[in-house]
Motif scaffolding. Structure first.
Motif, PDB file in Angstrom:
ATOM      1  N   LEU A  96       0.829  -1.205   0.000  1.00 57.86           N
ATOM      2  CA  LEU A  96       0.000   0.000   0.000  1.00 57.86           C
ATOM      3  C   LEU A  96       0.863   1.255   0.000  1.00 57.86           C
ATOM      4  O   LEU A  96       0.583   2.227  -0.718  1.00 57.86           O
ATOM      5  N   GLN A  97       1.926   1.228   0.781  1.00 57.78           N
ATOM      6  CA  GLN A  97       2.842   2.373   0.834  1.00 57.78           C
ATOM      7  C   GLN A  97       3.444   2.652  -0.535  1.00 57.78           C
ATOM      8  O   GLN A  97       3.521   3.804  -0.988  1.00 57.78           O
ATOM      9  N   ASN A  98       3.846   1.589  -1.224  1.00 59.31           N
ATOM     10  CA  ASN A  98       4.400   1.749  -2.569  1.00 59.31           C
ATOM     11  C   ASN A  98       3.357   2.280  -3.547  1.00 59.31           C
ATOM     12  O   ASN A  98       3.675   3.064  -4.450  1.00 59.31           O
ATOM     13  N   ALA A  99       2.111   1.842  -3.374  1.00 59.75           N
ATOM     14  CA  ALA A  99       1.053   2.229  -4.308  1.00 59.75           C
ATOM     15  C   ALA A  99       0.752   3.723  -4.234  1.00 59.75           C
ATOM     16  O   ALA A  99       0.465   4.363  -5.258  1.00 59.75           O
ATOM     17  N   VAL A 100       0.796   4.304  -3.032  1.00 60.31           N
ATOM     18  CA  VAL A 100       0.401   5.714  -2.887  1.00 60.31           C
ATOM     19  C   VAL A 100       1.591   6.663  -2.848  1.00 60.31           C
ATOM     20  O   VAL A 100       1.397   7.888  -2.940  1.00 60.31           O
ATOM     21  N   ALA A 101       2.816   6.137  -2.735  1.00 65.47           N
ATOM     22  CA  ALA A 101       3.985   7.016  -2.643  1.00 65.47           C
ATOM     23  C   ALA A 101       4.079   8.014  -3.804  1.00 65.47           C
ATOM     24  O   ALA A 101       4.365   9.198  -3.582  1.00 65.47           O
ATOM     25  N   PRO A 102       3.825   7.593  -5.059  1.00 66.32           N
ATOM     26  CA  PRO A 102       3.914   8.575  -6.154  1.00 66.32           C
ATOM     27  C   PRO A 102       2.815   9.634  -6.107  1.00 66.32           C
ATOM     28  O   PRO A 102       2.907  10.651  -6.802  1.00 66.32           O
ATOM     29  N   LEU A 103       1.782   9.391  -5.297  1.00 67.30           N
ATOM     30  CA  LEU A 103       0.654  10.311  -5.228  1.00 67.30           C
ATOM     31  C   LEU A 103       0.742  11.247  -4.018  1.00 67.30           C
ATOM     32  O   LEU A 103      -0.119  12.116  -3.843  1.00 67.30           O
ATOM     33  N   ALA A 104       1.767  11.046  -3.194  1.00 69.77           N
ATOM     34  CA  ALA A 104       1.885  11.825  -1.957  1.00 69.77           C
ATOM     35  C   ALA A 104       2.174  13.297  -2.242  1.00 69.77           C
ATOM     36  O   ALA A 104       2.745  13.649  -3.286  1.00 69.77           O
ATOM     37  N   ARG A 105       1.778  14.142  -1.313  1.00 75.25           N
ATOM     38  CA  ARG A 105       2.058  15.568  -1.387  1.00 75.25           C
ATOM     39  C   ARG A 105       2.807  15.962  -0.127  1.00 75.25           C
ATOM     40  O   ARG A 105       2.323  15.722   0.980  1.00 75.25           O
ATOM     41  N   ARG A 106       3.991  16.513  -0.329  1.00 77.96           N
ATOM     42  CA  ARG A 106       4.858  16.882   0.793  1.00 77.96           C
ATOM     43  C   ARG A 106       5.069  15.688   1.730  1.00 77.96           C
ATOM     44  O   ARG A 106       5.079  15.818   2.948  1.00 77.96           O
ATOM     45  N   GLY A 107       5.221  14.509   1.121  1.00 80.47           N
ATOM     46  CA  GLY A 107       5.551  13.315   1.874  1.00 80.47           C
ATOM     47  C   GLY A 107       4.388  12.635   2.551  1.00 80.47           C
ATOM     48  O   GLY A 107       4.592  11.654   3.283  1.00 80.47           O
ATOM     49  N   ARG A 108       3.161  13.101   2.305  1.00 79.05           N
ATOM     50  CA  ARG A 108       2.000  12.485   2.949  1.00 79.05           C
ATOM     51  C   ARG A 108       0.923  12.196   1.917  1.00 79.05           C
ATOM     52  O   ARG A 108       0.779  12.900   0.915  1.00 79.05           O
ATOM     53  N   PHE A 109       0.166  11.155   2.184  1.00 77.98           N
ATOM     54  CA  PHE A 109      -0.990  10.836   1.343  1.00 77.98           C
ATOM     55  C   PHE A 109      -2.243  10.666   2.197  1.00 77.98           C
ATOM     56  O   PHE A 109      -3.228  11.345   2.002  1.00 77.98           O
ATOM     57  N   PHE A 110      -2.191   9.767   3.172  1.00 80.87           N
ATOM     58  CA  PHE A 110      -3.345   9.541   4.043  1.00 80.87           C
ATOM     59  C   PHE A 110      -3.353  10.532   5.207  1.00 80.87           C
ATOM     60  O   PHE A 110      -2.299  10.983   5.670  1.00 80.87           O
ATOM     61  N   SER A 111      -4.537  10.827   5.700  1.00 80.01           N
ATOM     62  CA  SER A 111      -4.635  11.664   6.893  1.00 80.01           C
ATOM     63  C   SER A 111      -4.343  10.863   8.149  1.00 80.01           C
ATOM     64  O   SER A 111      -3.923  11.423   9.171  1.00 80.01           O
ATOM     65  N   ASP A 112      -4.542   9.537   8.069  1.00 74.90           N
ATOM     66  CA  ASP A 112      -4.341   8.685   9.238  1.00 74.90           C
ATOM     67  C   ASP A 112      -4.104   7.259   8.772  1.00 74.90           C
ATOM     68  O   ASP A 112      -4.725   6.808   7.803  1.00 74.90           O
ATOM     69  N   VAL A 113      -3.192   6.561   9.435  1.00 77.73           N
ATOM     70  CA  VAL A 113      -2.925   5.140   9.168  1.00 77.73           C
ATOM     71  C   VAL A 113      -3.001   4.399  10.490  1.00 77.73           C
ATOM     72  O   VAL A 113      -2.284   4.738  11.443  1.00 77.73           O
ATOM     73  N   THR A 114      -3.863   3.407  10.568  1.00 76.07           N
ATOM     74  CA  THR A 114      -3.978   2.590  11.768  1.00 76.07           C
ATOM     75  C   THR A 114      -3.604   1.153  11.440  1.00 76.07           C
ATOM     76  O   THR A 114      -3.615   0.740  10.274  1.00 76.07           O
ATOM     77  N   PHE A 115      -3.281   0.387  12.481  1.00 74.43           N
ATOM     78  CA  PHE A 115      -2.897  -1.013  12.318  1.00 74.43           C
ATOM     79  C   PHE A 115      -3.887  -1.889  13.069  1.00 74.43           C
ATOM     80  O   PHE A 115      -4.117  -1.713  14.272  1.00 74.43           O
ATOM     81  N   SER A 116      -4.479  -2.821  12.333  1.00 74.41           N
ATOM     82  CA  SER A 116      -5.589  -3.610  12.867  1.00 74.41           C
ATOM     83  C   SER A 116      -5.161  -4.923  13.511  1.00 74.41           C
ATOM     84  O   SER A 116      -5.873  -5.457  14.345  1.00 74.41           O
ATOM     85  N   GLY A 117      -4.036  -5.495  13.065  1.00 74.86           N
ATOM     86  CA  GLY A 117      -3.580  -6.781  13.580  1.00 74.86           C
ATOM     87  C   GLY A 117      -3.797  -7.936  12.636  1.00 74.86           C
ATOM     88  O   GLY A 117      -3.163  -8.988  12.788  1.00 74.86           O
ATOM     89  N   SER A 118      -4.684  -7.781  11.632  1.00 75.02           N
ATOM     90  CA  SER A 118      -4.912  -8.861  10.672  1.00 75.02           C
ATOM     91  C   SER A 118      -5.696  -8.320   9.485  1.00 75.02           C
ATOM     92  O   SER A 118      -6.372  -7.288   9.581  1.00 75.02           O
ATOM     93  N   HIS A 119      -5.624  -9.051   8.360  1.00 77.49           N
ATOM     94  CA  HIS A 119      -6.426  -8.655   7.203  1.00 77.49           C
ATOM     95  C   HIS A 119      -7.913  -8.686   7.547  1.00 77.49           C
ATOM     96  O   HIS A 119      -8.681  -7.825   7.101  1.00 77.49           O
ATOM     97  N   ARG A 120      -8.328  -9.678   8.306  1.00 74.89           N
ATOM     98  CA  ARG A 120      -9.743  -9.787   8.679  1.00 74.89           C
ATOM     99  C   ARG A 120     -10.182  -8.534   9.442  1.00 74.89           C
ATOM    100  O   ARG A 120     -11.264  -7.984   9.196  1.00 74.89           O
ATOM    101  N   GLN A 121      -9.353  -8.081  10.371  1.00 71.48           N
ATOM    102  CA  GLN A 121      -9.701  -6.890  11.147  1.00 71.48           C
ATOM    103  C   GLN A 121      -9.643  -5.619  10.294  1.00 71.48           C
ATOM    104  O   GLN A 121     -10.401  -4.677  10.546  1.00 71.48           O
ATOM    105  N   SER A 122      -8.774  -5.597   9.301  1.00 70.35           N
ATOM    106  CA  SER A 122      -8.752  -4.443   8.394  1.00 70.35           C
ATOM    107  C   SER A 122     -10.056  -4.360   7.609  1.00 70.35           C
ATOM    108  O   SER A 122     -10.621  -3.270   7.419  1.00 70.35           O
ATOM    109  N   LEU A 123     -10.554  -5.507   7.151  1.00 66.45           N
ATOM    110  CA  LEU A 123     -11.836  -5.524   6.449  1.00 66.45           C
ATOM    111  C   LEU A 123     -12.961  -5.040   7.363  1.00 66.45           C
ATOM    112  O   LEU A 123     -13.840  -4.283   6.935  1.00 66.45           O
ATOM    113  N   ALA A 124     -12.913  -5.467   8.614  1.00 64.65           N
ATOM    114  CA  ALA A 124     -13.930  -5.032   9.576  1.00 64.65           C
ATOM    115  C   ALA A 124     -13.864  -3.515   9.790  1.00 64.65           C
ATOM    116  O   ALA A 124     -14.905  -2.855   9.911  1.00 64.65           O
TER     117      ALA A 124
END
Length: 258
Positions: A128-156
């Motif tokens: 994901l980081q690689n996918a949005v890096a070319p789209l970043a502005r001043r080194g940022r793309f997302f307003s917030d990045v959280t970590f869920s612990g698993s793909h299942r929890q990310s979907l939730a």
């Protein structure tokens, strides 16, 4: 010390993982490995410590930890998976959002919220980081990045509207579609990351060259023996390759600068 085996990465349906081990163990024995006292582990936490165990005969890790945190383990190979998003032993991640964003492109998620399974995941974070890096502005793309612990929890998190975009391993997506379709309800794929070497099968640095060769022979048999077809198909396994470890080093080389 008893040898240990595990397949923790795609363990969506435990019975299918157990069946795969039950099919593999006699092949290991026939190829000359001692299976007496072989322990099947089901690690759910502190996977790095598990993968570093000196008595680890066979497990499956992620390409990013292999390249960055597991210098001493030996690469055995990688399975092929017969699902959309894979090509032989290479795989990709799907960029997943809620159905309301079906017409969006990755660029449209500037300033929105991302959720990732963990910071050492190739499929959920690095891709994901690689996918949005070319789209970043001043080194940022997302307003917030959280970590869920698993793909299942990310979907939730997407379903609960606590995040807007996630990268989900395409094999995990296929397994959820088969076994846990509710986990994908009201979600949609809006993009796909480039192919990268798939989840590596590893063994301890203490595994002898003879045992490493036997492991590879048994895995080649597992993916070709007609008697193992049902257990392979349950996990979408379609082949086995022995990629060079340097291919996984390329995962880190592609990582954008912080």
């Amino acid at each position: 010390m008893n040898k240990m085996v595990s397949l923790p990465m795609y363990d969506v349906r435990r019975a299918d993982t157990q069946a795969l081990w039950s099919a593999l163990i006699p092949l290991l024995v026939e190829e000359g490995l001692d299976a007496d006292g072989l322990d099947i582990a089901w690690p759910e936490a502190d996977l790095l410590s598990h993968w570093r165990e000196e008595n680890l005969l066979l497990s499956q890790t992620c390409g990013y930890p292999l390249a960055t945190q597991l210098p001493d383990v030996q690469l055995v190979g990688a399975f092929h998976y017969d699902v959309p998003g894979c090509d032989e032993y290479r795989y990709s991640s799907f960029l997943v959002a809620r159905l309301e964003d079906a017409q969006s492109t990755p660029e449209d998620f500037f300033g929105r919220r991302a959720v990732c399974n963990s910071a050492d995941s190739q499929s959920g974070f690095n891709a994901l980081q690689n996918a949005v890096a070319p789209l970043a502005r001043r080194g940022r793309f997302f307003s917030d990045v959280t970590f869920s612990g698993s793909h299942r929890q990310s979907l939730a998190a997407l379903q609960q509207d606590s995040a807007d975009l996630a990268a989900i391993d395409c094999v995990s997506w296929a397994l959820f579609m088969r076994h846990e379709p509710d986990a994908l309800q009201n979600l949609i794929v809006i993009g796909q990351t480039p192919l990268t070497p798939g989840l590596p099968l590893i063994t301890s640095s203490r595994t002898t060259p003879e045992d490493l060769a036997a492991l590879r022979r048994a895995l080649h048999r597992l993916v070709t023996d007609p008697a193992c077809q049902a257990v392979r198909e349950a996990l979408f396994i379609a082949g086995f390759s022995e990629p060079d470890r340097r291919e996984y080093a390329g995962i880190v080389a592609r990582q954008p600068a912080p």
